[in-house]
Design a protein around this motif. Structure first.
Motif, PDB file in Angstrom:
ATOM      1  N   PRO A   1       2.980 -13.450   3.299  1.00 60.16           N
ATOM      2  CA  PRO A   1       4.159 -13.928   2.785  1.00 60.16           C
ATOM      3  C   PRO A   1       5.731 -12.710   3.444  1.00 60.16           C
ATOM      4  O   PRO A   1       6.005 -13.272   4.156  1.00 60.16           O
ATOM      5  CB  PRO A   1       4.391 -14.306   1.228  1.00 60.16           C
ATOM      6  CG  PRO A   1       3.031 -14.244   1.181  1.00 60.16           C
ATOM      7  CD  PRO A   1       2.268 -13.487   2.434  1.00 60.16           C
TER       8      PRO A   1
ATOM      9  N   VAL B   1       5.720 -14.952  -5.777  1.00 59.08           N
ATOM     10  CA  VAL B   1       4.549 -14.319  -4.518  1.00 59.08           C
ATOM     11  C   VAL B   1       5.630 -13.029  -5.072  1.00 59.08           C
ATOM     12  O   VAL B   1       6.895 -13.198  -4.680  1.00 59.08           O
ATOM     13  CB  VAL B   1       5.098 -15.498  -3.516  1.00 59.08           C
ATOM     14  CG1 VAL B   1       5.012 -14.365  -1.929  1.00 59.08           C
ATOM     15  CG2 VAL B   1       4.046 -16.560  -3.344  1.00 59.08           C
TER      16      VAL B   1
ATOM     17  N   SER C   1       5.277  -9.895  -1.984  1.00 62.22           N
ATOM     18  CA  SER C   1       5.290  -9.334  -0.901  1.00 62.22           C
ATOM     19  C   SER C   1       5.519  -8.143  -0.298  1.00 62.22           C
ATOM     20  O   SER C   1       7.012  -8.090   0.012  1.00 62.22           O
ATOM     21  CB  SER C   1       4.576 -10.707   0.949  1.00 62.22           C
ATOM     22  OG  SER C   1       3.639  -9.975   1.401  1.00 62.22           O
TER      23      SER C   1
ATOM     24  N   ASN D   1      -0.538 -10.625  -7.222  1.00 61.85           N
ATOM     25  CA  ASN D   1      -0.399 -10.606  -5.572  1.00 61.85           C
ATOM     26  C   ASN D   1      -1.289  -9.947  -5.016  1.00 61.85           C
ATOM     27  O   ASN D   1      -0.560  -7.922  -4.399  1.00 61.85           O
ATOM     28  CB  ASN D   1       0.989  -9.922  -4.859  1.00 61.85           C
ATOM     29  CG  ASN D   1       2.144 -11.487  -5.259  1.00 61.85           C
ATOM     30  OD1 ASN D   1       2.591 -12.245  -4.969  1.00 61.85           O
ATOM     31  ND2 ASN D   1       2.172 -10.942  -6.649  1.00 61.85           N
TER      32      ASN D   1
ATOM     33  N   THR E   1      10.059 -11.902  -1.998  1.00 62.03           N
ATOM     34  CA  THR E   1       9.164 -12.359  -3.652  1.00 62.03           C
ATOM     35  C   THR E   1      10.853 -13.651  -3.224  1.00 62.03           C
ATOM     36  O   THR E   1      11.868 -13.424  -3.462  1.00 62.03           O
ATOM     37  CB  THR E   1      10.632 -11.200  -4.379  1.00 62.03           C
ATOM     38  OG1 THR E   1      10.088 -10.208  -3.807  1.00 62.03           O
ATOM     39  CG2 THR E   1      10.406 -11.673  -5.378  1.00 62.03           C
TER      40      THR E   1
END
Length: 1020
Positions: A921, A948, A950, A1006, A944
């Protein structure tokens, strides 16, 4: 926007810069301005201008701030003293005025297209400079001048030469007096009008000289070795003869206006013959033009029925109502008025009942964040030929040498058939060229819209309509981004808005050009002349072949309400075929053929001036008056129907040629509101990205904020006039005066925190609604590293650069305004792709680049060479066979030529890049930072949102060291290498040209995806 050579459309590098034409000087209401002269307490501006020996008349054409310009060519200046003219201009409450000067015969001094801008008091304009304070005719105090006057310098003389040729860029090579000749091959002349080029020579004290001409490639016209001998003043060179003339061959012949003997108190005649015709929920109204002792200024059309009484003013004896209620009765009447305010009685009324609304569509957009996608850009008519029976070549097919490779070859069926090819490459969005019905001479690219309410019949076939394409793509999880044009129509106008009647006649010369009229027959590009007309000669049939019916366009006499001056009179010039040309035969902005209610009436003279928003780009692109309500309604209604069909977004062509305030006030809100009203939450994700073409390598386009891509991503920051025309002028001046240093900035693309590791919610409160193509990266992609650093340098000036569309080349240009498809080599292509797919923005690839299709070939040469030899060649031969995609970037099966295509090295590279980007992502939507990073193309990215989080470290081609990073385990998506960081630093060795490393941090909830895909020729 694709650009072809005349008679279609020329590359921007060859577009007409008509500095000598009236239009370029006239219609720049607030152009690129020179500095304001110092204002005084006076409310007048007294302008002094030198008497030029080569001008018998000197006119001043001006516009006081906030007021209309004088009528072309302006007003004569009065004698002030020896060698000087003057004009006193009443400024009222305004602080300044814009000025241009002309000789009344087509020669202008307009400050090189920028106009002169002055304030109140005494102003002197001389040799392109403005000075203030002292009049050149002021009385000289004592001591008294001596009896013997000092010698005065004679005014500088000049010669203006017009040269007639079919060369595209002739050079003029000349000698002044007995002085030195210019350097071979001479100076490029300026295109003045069809077939004519102009150049003015400063003679100083000389009275003439010698001149020859050439095409810049070794072909010369030197008067059979004798050279041409020119003198002062205006001269033409045509057919081997140089002749002195009193008027420019490009100057329009003015229509004399009768002068009334007293005040005008007589109203125009009552409009007669009112007819209203319904076409679905559109109504076209026409009537016989009124007459008046002085002249009819306009008409007021009144409509009753439906939502109530509506009245609006129109300039000509025709109008169109759009977006009416279905199956509803409407009654129309019209009055005429003149400049003195006299108004006729109302005409007899006409009543009409609308038909059904357009058939309900089945489409629904996919929705979702557009940054999650990568885009494949397809020129539909050149991609894949699904149904050969709808192939069409048009009137230029033979001239171009296309043969069976007709310009309209690909279609929606071909695209439907090869959606799995695009999906197998890993792309989840397709940008397609415009789909509306086109009408010009070489219009396969789609940018010559004629009927904006119909899909071009050369693209659709039963079972493969545009709706079928949209629905089929959506079923595969792929978005459709439609290319749309708001700035211009075809050269023949737009059906349902305004279509000019041009001069034409089947007179023995032009029978091949003009179809015999047939009552009720309309233009249909599927029905082309076969070239077997027994009434034509063999040569005429060759010229006629491929031309669709055009009997709806022409007339041998001026029609009622025609505003084109000198309709049908001979111009004294010849066509390329050698036939006599007539006034009003060919669409032009300066002929009066296009009323200002619907179209602009000038050529662009300054590409960074206000006229870039208000004038025509090229002769086959009739420039819409987008600040006019009827035009706005027409375009909004047209494009709403495609939103209804479920397209996922619009790529906006030539967005820079419409004022930002017009986008922000009218078109962008209309798009967003309609998409949301029809499609709800998915409609809110409707993606708009504009082409704000800036072919320079700097952050701001030659210092003009109004012509810079990032400028269009912002809302307005102050209120302007309620009048859209005035507001556009106010906004242009305000922002240009604010300058590049006072534009808004944003951190939306950047990670924050002292370590550069923190993602923050983007602030889109000042976002205009339009994202843009990243022109600066595009221009610098001759080298990926250069593109990266230039992109970074601009990112604070966009509202949010993570939404930028990023490409290397396109249907217009390659990097550095190259006119050939990118040919930097496979390694360089791989490096460019590795950067685009991991840096901020949405990666976009022009069709065929995955196999370096047509690398080094000219992108476009119009009908002067076969399409197969250009960057717009037919791609379908590489797609023959079958392909099935198991998922994005994954081939389930393939056979035939397409199977070979899918084995090419860059295909393998882009497939894996798409897989990697979809797995991380942060690579799709993340902000970035280079805090603590040592390396060339090296950056950290983070996204963020919700659950999520990443975070990834990327280096392209070269090695890098990442400091101030969170401790933890990082896993490279290319190799699967795992690194445990305990000291806040990670060093990565150089992966090699075109290769990259992307280490993803393992975070709670994650996990890093690990190695994504299989090793290929570059990612390994």
């Amino acid at each position: 926007m694709p650009f072809s050579s005349p008679p279609d459309r020329a590359p921007r590098s060859r577009m007409r810069l008509l500095g000598a034409l009236v239009a370029a000087a006239v219609a720049i209401p607030l152009g690129a301005l020179t500095a304001l002269s110092s204002a005084t307490a006076a409310t007048t501006s007294t302008v002094y201008y030198p008497q030029r020996s080569d001008w018998t008349t000197t006119n001043i054409h001006y516009g006081v701030d906030g007021a209309a310009w004088t009528t072309v060519p302006g007003v004569p200046m009065e004698a002030a003293c020896t060698g000087w003219l003057r004009k006193e201009i009443d400024l009222g409450s305004a602080s300044g005025v814009q000025l241009t000067f002309n000789n009344g015969s087509g020669t202008w001094d307009n400050n090189r297209g920028a106009n002169y801008r002055v304030g109140s008091g005494i102003v002197v304009v001389k040799d392109g400079a403005v000075t203030t304070g002292t009049a050149p005719c002021a009385t000289t105090p004592s001591p008294t001048p001596s009896a013997t006057p000092s010698p005065t310098t004679s005014p500088t003389t000049s010669a203006t030469l017009y040269y007639r040729t079919d060369w595209t860029a002739p050079r003029i090579h000349y000698q002044v007096g007995s002085g030195a000749w210019t350097t071979v091959p001479g100076v490029v002349m300026t295109s003045a009008c069809t077939g004519w080029f102009a150049f003015t020579i400063d003679l100083g004290a000389a009275t003439g000289g010698q001149v020859v001409f050439n095409n810049g490639s070794g072909t010369w016209d030197n008067n059979r070795g004798a050279n041409y001998r020119y003198a002062t003043g205006l001269q033409t060179v045509s057919g081997g003869t140089l002749a002195a003339v009193t008027t420019s061959p490009c100057a329009p012949t003015p229509t004399p206006t009768p002068t009334p003997s007293g005040p005008d108190t007589v109203a125009p005649t009552v409009p007669a013959g009112l007819v209203a015709t319904a076409d679905g929920v559109r109504v076209t109204i026409g009537w016989a033009a009124s007459s008046d002792a002085v002249g009819v200024t306009g008409y007021t059309l009144t409509r009753t029925g439906g939502a109530g009484i509506v009245a609006r003013d129109v300039a000509t004896a025709t109008a169109t109502d759009v977006n009416l209620l279905p199956r509803t009765s409407y009654t129309y009447s019209v009055t005429a008025y003149d400049a003195a305010g006299n108004r006729s009685a109302a005409s007899a009324s006409a009543t009409v009942t609308t038909g059904d609304a357009p058939t309900a569509t089945t489409g629904e957009p996919l929705g979702g964040d557009p940054r999650e996608d990568s885009i494949y850009f397809v020129m539909t008519a050149r991609f894949d030929d699904g149904v050969p029976s709808n192939n069409r070549g048009g009137s230029q097919n033979t001239r171009a040498g296309n043969g069976t490779d007709t310009m309209f070859r690909g279609d929606f069926q071909g695209l439907v058939d090869k959606l799995d090819y695009v999906k197998a490459l890993g792309f989840s969005a397709i940008w397609i060229t415009p789909v509306v019905l086109n009408r010009s001479d070489y219009d396969f690219h789609g940018y010559h819209g004629w009927d904006f309410y119909r899909v071009d019949t050369r693209l659709e076939t039963p079972g493969a309509t545009y709706q079928d394409l949209i629905d089929t793509a959506h079923a595969k999880g792929m978005k459709i981004y439609q290319d749309v044009v708001y700035n211009h129509t075809s050269r023949w106008g737009a059906k349902g808005l305004f279509v000019p009647t041009v001069w034409g006649a089947r007179d023995g010369q032009w029978d091949w050009m003009y179809s015999a009229k047939e009552e009720g027959r309309e233009y249909d590009p599927m029905d082309e002349a076969t070239g077997n007309d027994p009434t034509l000669t063999a040569a005429q049939n060759l010229l006629a072949k491929g031309r669709p019916y055009n009997g709806d366009l022409w007339s041998s006499t001026a029609t009622a309400g025609s505003t084109c001056a000198n309709f049908g009179t001979l111009t004294g010039t010849k066509s390329a075929e050698g036939f006599s040309l007539h006034n009003c035969q060919w669409p032009s902005p300066t002929s009066g053929m296009f009323p200002s209610t619907y179209y602009h009436q000038c050529w662009i003279g300054n590409w960074e001036g206000k006229d870039a928003q208000d004038c025509w780009l090229h002769e086959d692109l009739a420039d819409l008056n987008t600040e006019s309500k009827p035009v706005q309604d027409y375009l909004i209604g047209a494009y709403n129907q495609f939103i209804d069909m479920g397209v996922d977004g619009f790529r906006i062509d030539t967005a820079v040629h419409i004022p930002r305030v017009t986008w922000n006030r009218v078109f962008l809100p209309a798009i967003q509101q309609h998409a949301t009203a029809v499609h709800g939450e998915k409609g809110k994700d409707f993606y708009v990205f504009g082409e704000v073409a800036a072919f320079v390598n700097d952050k701001w386009n030659r210092g003009s904020v109004n012509h810079s891509a990032q400028f269009y991503t912002w809302k307005e920051r102050r209120e302007y006039s309620v009048d859209d025309v005035v507001a556009a002028a106010e906004q242009f001046q305000y922002e240009n005066l604010m300058g590049t240093g006072n534009q808004p900035t944003s951190t939306n693309a950047f990670l924050t925190g002292t370590d550069g590791n923190t993602y923050h919610a983007a602030d889109h409160s000042k976002f205009s609604g339009m994202n843009v193509i990243d022109m600066r990266m595009h221009m610098n992609f001759g080298d990926a590293n250069n593109a990266y650093w230039n992109g970074k340098d601009s990112d604070d000036s966009y509202n949010d650069a993570t939404y930028n569309v990023v490409y290397v080349d396109s249907h217009d240009y390659g990097p550095n305004k190259s006119t050939v498809r990118y040919n930097g080599g496979t390694d360089a292509w791989a490096e460019n792709m590795s950067l685009m797919w991991t840096f901020r923005g949405i990666p976009t690839l022009y069709y065929g680049s995955e196999i370096e299709f047509q690398a080094g070939k000219p992108i476009d040469c119009g009908p002067t060479c076969p399409l197969a030899t250009t960057g717009r060649a037919y791609y379908g031969d590489n797609l023959a066979g079958s392909v099935v995609a198991a998922d994005f970037g994954v081939v389930a099966s393939a056979s035939g030529a397409v199977a070979t295509t899918l084995q090419k090295p860059l295909v393998k590279h882009v497939q894996r890049l798409n897989l990697i980007r979809r797995a991380v992502p942060a690579l799709q939507k993340g902000q970035y930072s280079t805090v603590g990073v040592q390396g060339n193309m090296a950056y950290k990215r983070r996204f963020t949102e919700g659950t999520v989080d990443s975070f990834v470290l990327v280096t392209v081609t070269d090695g890098a060291t990442f400091g101030q990073i969170p401790n933890g385990t990082y896993v490279d998506v290319v190799t699967g290498d795992r690194r445990v960081v305990t000291t806040g630093s990670l060093s990565i060795a150089a992966p090699g040209k075109g290769n990259l490393r992307a280490y993803v941090l393992e975070l709670p909830g994650n996990p890093a995806p690990g190695k994504v895909g299989v090793d290929g020729p570059y990612l390994r």
